[in-house]
Design a protein around this motif. Structure first.
Motif, PDB file in Angstrom:
ATOM      1  N   GLU A 140       0.808  -1.218   0.000  1.00 12.83           N
ATOM      2  CA  GLU A 140       0.000   0.000   0.000  1.00 12.83           C
ATOM      3  C   GLU A 140       0.844   1.272   0.000  1.00 12.83           C
ATOM      4  OE1 GLU A 140      -3.595   0.482   0.128  1.00 12.83           O
ATOM      5  OE2 GLU A 140      -3.428  -1.533  -0.722  1.00 12.83           O
ATOM      6  N   HIS A 141       2.056   1.192   0.514  1.00  9.20           N
ATOM      7  CA  HIS A 141       2.969   2.344   0.537  1.00  9.20           C
ATOM      8  C   HIS A 141       4.216   1.924  -0.241  1.00  9.20           C
ATOM      9  CE1 HIS A 141       5.381   5.711   1.938  1.00  9.20           C
ATOM     10  NE2 HIS A 141       4.326   6.211   2.570  1.00  9.20           N
ATOM     11  N   PRO A 142       4.224   2.137  -1.560  1.00  7.36           N
ATOM     12  CA  PRO A 142       5.165   1.480  -2.471  1.00  7.36           C
ATOM     13  C   PRO A 142       6.660   1.657  -2.200  1.00  7.36           C
ATOM     14  CG  PRO A 142       3.366   2.463  -3.698  1.00  7.36           C
ATOM     15  CD  PRO A 142       3.222   2.925  -2.277  1.00  7.36           C
ATOM     16  N   ASP A 143       7.083   2.698  -1.477  1.00  2.00           N
ATOM     17  CA  ASP A 143       8.525   2.811  -1.239  1.00  2.00           C
ATOM     18  C   ASP A 143       8.893   2.452   0.200  1.00  2.00           C
ATOM     19  OD1 ASP A 143       7.425   5.030  -0.059  1.00  2.00           O
ATOM     20  OD2 ASP A 143       8.946   6.437  -0.754  1.00  2.00           O
ATOM     21  N   THR A 144       7.998   1.779   0.883  1.00  2.00           N
ATOM     22  CA  THR A 144       8.276   1.324   2.244  1.00  2.00           C
ATOM     23  C   THR A 144       9.182   0.104   2.229  1.00  2.00           C
ATOM     24  OG1 THR A 144       6.098   2.073   2.982  1.00  2.00           O
ATOM     25  CG2 THR A 144       7.235   0.524   4.407  1.00  2.00           C
ATOM     26  N   VAL A 145      10.096   0.046   3.182  1.00  2.00           N
ATOM     27  CA  VAL A 145      10.923  -1.138   3.406  1.00  2.00           C
ATOM     28  C   VAL A 145      10.504  -1.728   4.742  1.00  2.00           C
ATOM     29  CG1 VAL A 145      13.243  -2.013   3.807  1.00  2.00           C
ATOM     30  CG2 VAL A 145      12.861  -0.255   2.077  1.00  2.00           C
ATOM     31  N   CYS A 146      10.105  -2.990   4.744  1.00  2.00           N
ATOM     32  CA  CYS A 146       9.596  -3.633   5.963  1.00  2.00           C
ATOM     33  C   CYS A 146      10.487  -4.797   6.386  1.00  2.00           C
ATOM     34  CB  CYS A 146       8.178  -4.148   5.755  1.00  2.00           C
ATOM     35  SG  CYS A 146       6.947  -2.870   5.444  1.00  2.00           S
ATOM     36  N   VAL A 147      10.507  -5.021   7.675  1.00  4.22           N
ATOM     37  CA  VAL A 147      11.193  -6.174   8.258  1.00  4.22           C
ATOM     38  C   VAL A 147      10.182  -6.902   9.130  1.00  4.22           C
ATOM     39  CG1 VAL A 147      13.056  -6.967   9.753  1.00  4.22           C
ATOM     40  CG2 VAL A 147      13.420  -4.985   8.261  1.00  4.22           C
ATOM     41  N   GLY A 148      10.082  -8.209   8.980  1.00  2.80           N
ATOM     42  CA  GLY A 148       9.163  -9.002   9.787  1.00  2.80           C
ATOM     43  C   GLY A 148       9.912 -10.058  10.578  1.00  2.80           C
ATOM     44  N   VAL A 149       9.622 -10.150  11.874  1.00  2.00           N
ATOM     45  CA  VAL A 149      10.274 -11.128  12.747  1.00  2.00           C
ATOM     46  C   VAL A 149       9.244 -12.167  13.186  1.00  2.00           C
ATOM     47  CG1 VAL A 149      11.581 -11.490  14.876  1.00  2.00           C
ATOM     48  CG2 VAL A 149      11.882  -9.367  13.572  1.00  2.00           C
ATOM     49  N   GLU A 150       9.573 -13.431  13.001  1.00  2.00           N
ATOM     50  CA  GLU A 150       8.671 -14.525  13.360  1.00  2.00           C
ATOM     51  C   GLU A 150       9.489 -15.706  13.870  1.00  2.00           C
ATOM     52  OE1 GLU A 150       6.000 -16.914  14.430  1.00  2.00           O
ATOM     53  OE2 GLU A 150       5.301 -14.990  13.631  1.00  2.00           O
ATOM     54  N   LEU A 151       9.057 -16.267  14.986  1.00  2.00           N
ATOM     55  CA  LEU A 151       9.787 -17.368  15.607  1.00  2.00           C
ATOM     56  C   LEU A 151       9.363 -18.733  15.089  1.00  2.00           C
ATOM     57  CD1 LEU A 151      11.755 -18.375  17.809  1.00  2.00           C
ATOM     58  CD2 LEU A 151       9.852 -18.247  19.439  1.00  2.00           C
ATOM     59  N   SER A 152       8.082 -18.916  14.795  1.00  2.00           N
ATOM     60  CA  SER A 152       7.543 -20.234  14.483  1.00  2.00           C
ATOM     61  C   SER A 152       8.086 -20.794  13.169  1.00  2.00           C
ATOM     62  CB  SER A 152       6.015 -20.165  14.401  1.00  2.00           C
ATOM     63  OG  SER A 152       5.484 -21.360  13.870  1.00  2.00           O
ATOM     64  N   GLU A 153       8.667 -21.980  13.254  1.00  2.00           N
ATOM     65  CA  GLU A 153       9.165 -22.644  12.047  1.00  2.00           C
ATOM     66  C   GLU A 153       8.013 -23.114  11.161  1.00  2.00           C
ATOM     67  OE1 GLU A 153      11.878 -25.732  13.061  1.00  2.00           O
ATOM     68  OE2 GLU A 153      13.371 -24.366  13.923  1.00  2.00           O
ATOM     69  N   GLU A 154       6.830 -23.267  11.738  1.00  2.00           N
ATOM     70  CA  GLU A 154       5.661 -23.652  10.942  1.00  2.00           C
ATOM     71  C   GLU A 154       5.082 -22.459  10.201  1.00  2.00           C
ATOM     72  OE1 GLU A 154       3.464 -25.607  14.273  1.00  2.00           O
ATOM     73  OE2 GLU A 154       3.248 -27.225  12.807  1.00  2.00           O
ATOM     74  N   ALA A 155       5.163 -21.271  10.793  1.00  2.00           N
ATOM     75  CA  ALA A 155       4.591 -20.080  10.170  1.00  2.00           C
ATOM     76  C   ALA A 155       5.495 -19.492   9.086  1.00  2.00           C
ATOM     77  CB  ALA A 155       4.312 -19.015  11.235  1.00  2.00           C
ATOM     78  N   LEU A 156       6.788 -19.618   9.238  1.00  2.00           N
ATOM     79  CA  LEU A 156       7.734 -18.978   8.313  1.00  2.00           C
ATOM     80  C   LEU A 156       7.524 -19.365   6.845  1.00  2.00           C
ATOM     81  CD1 LEU A 156      10.945 -19.041  10.521  1.00  2.00           C
ATOM     82  CD2 LEU A 156       9.821 -16.991   9.610  1.00  2.00           C
ATOM     83  N   PRO A 157       7.231 -20.637   6.519  1.00  2.00           N
ATOM     84  CA  PRO A 157       6.982 -20.961   5.106  1.00  2.00           C
ATOM     85  C   PRO A 157       5.784 -20.220   4.520  1.00  2.00           C
ATOM     86  CG  PRO A 157       7.454 -22.954   6.344  1.00  2.00           C
ATOM     87  CD  PRO A 157       7.281 -21.856   7.350  1.00  2.00           C
ATOM     88  N   TYR A 158       4.754 -19.975   5.330  1.00  2.00           N
ATOM     89  CA  TYR A 158       3.605 -19.203   4.846  1.00  2.00           C
ATOM     90  C   TYR A 158       4.019 -17.759   4.583  1.00  2.00           C
ATOM     91  CZ  TYR A 158       0.658 -23.100   6.382  1.00  2.00           C
ATOM     92  OH  TYR A 158       0.080 -24.337   6.534  1.00  2.00           O
TER      93      TYR A 158
END
Length: 291
Positions: A140-158
């Motif tokens: 939605e904000h085309p020049d945004t740079v995002c970082v996402g942190v997730e612990l679950s090894e099951e969620a990361l593939p999604y």
């Protein structure tokens, strides 16, 4: 209809009747039966009206029956479909990852409003799950740079699949514990926004949840003894990572507004606000890092 077999229209109607037997589905039986029908037969409601007298193949009929049976057993509709929409974008979902909820769209809207007019902002999302928050913000904000942190090894593939699904290349995925962030150059900040939809259900309340919700990962639901485990640490973590004028935005449970707002102020944030979702429930707490 020939040879005593059900036509497509009759099969759909039978599916609707079958799902209506479940108290947890109730009035949504027609909607859910149609979505499962479309997954198997790839027909829109209009096409079903035109082709409703056709006969399904035995394999399709069996597949549809199996989906209905799993749904009656409590498998979330979204898991059976394998994909769910959030903010108009498709997100892959399935066992092991929290299903995106429409209530979370409020958090995204508040972030986009804050970022309006900002050039090349950096956004950090903690407890990313499917990645619906950082991916949507990036889209939605085309020049945004995002970082996402997730612990679950099951969620990361999604999360990774959803980057591909939405053709999004401006979100970096970092596996890790949000309460003990790993040393990583992408996590040094400063960030314009820190977001999170952490686990916030009190542990004692978990057994009382709907059977569909209990199919979702407990790791994404369990907020500790009182549901506030993550909120005691997230504001402090965000405070150290935000640029002056930066925003912290956290989704909360509907009865947690006052408590989370107090913890956010305690961490040093100013102009702390509790925002209500369309149903009138407390849903998001925001605060500004002002110096």
């Amino acid at each position: 209809m020939t040879n005593g077999k059900l036509t497509l229209e009759q099969l759909y109607r039978q599916g609707r009747k079958t799902l209506a037997q479940s108290p947890s589905i109730g009035e949504d039986a027609g909607f859910e039966a149609l979505l499962l029908f479309q997954k198997v037969f790839h027909l829109s409601r209009e096409e079903l009206l035109l082709q409703g007298n056709h006969l399904p193949s035995p394999a399709q009929e069996q597949e549809y029956a199996a989906l209905l049976e799993k749904r009656l057993a409590g498998e979330p509709l979204q898991y059976l479909l394998g994909e769910w929409e959030f903010f108009g974008y498709p997100f892959a979902v399935g066992p092991g990852v929290l299903i995106p909820r429409p209530e979370t769209e409020l958090l995204v809207e508040l972030v986009l409003e804050h970022l309006s007019g900002t050039t090349a902002p950096k956004v950090l999302d903690l407890c990313s799950g499917t990645g619906c928050i950082p991916i949507t913000i990036a889209m939605e904000h085309p020049d945004t740079v995002c970082v996402g942190v997730e612990l679950s090894e099951e969620a990361l593939p999604y999360f990774r699949r959803n980057l591909e699904l939405n053709h999004c290349d401006r979100v970096t995925i970092i596996p890790g514990d949000v309460l003990h962030l790993p040393a990583h150059p992408e996590l040094t900040g400063p960030f314009h926004v820190v977001t999170s939809n952490p686990p916030y259900i009190a542990r004692k309340e978990l057994p009382q949840l709907q059977k569909e919700v209990l199919r979702e990962p407990q790791m994404a639901l369990d907020g500790g003894d009182d549901g506030l485990l993550f909120y005691r640490r997230l504001p402090e973590i965000a405070f150290s990572l935000l640029a002056p004028g930066g925003l912290l935005a956290m989704e909360i449970g509907e009865d947690q507004g006052d408590a989370v707002a107090a913890l956010t102020r305690q961490a040093g944030f100013q102009q702390v606000k509790v925002h209500q979702d369309p149903a009138g429930h407390d849903r998001v707490v925001t605060g500004l890092f002002l110096v």
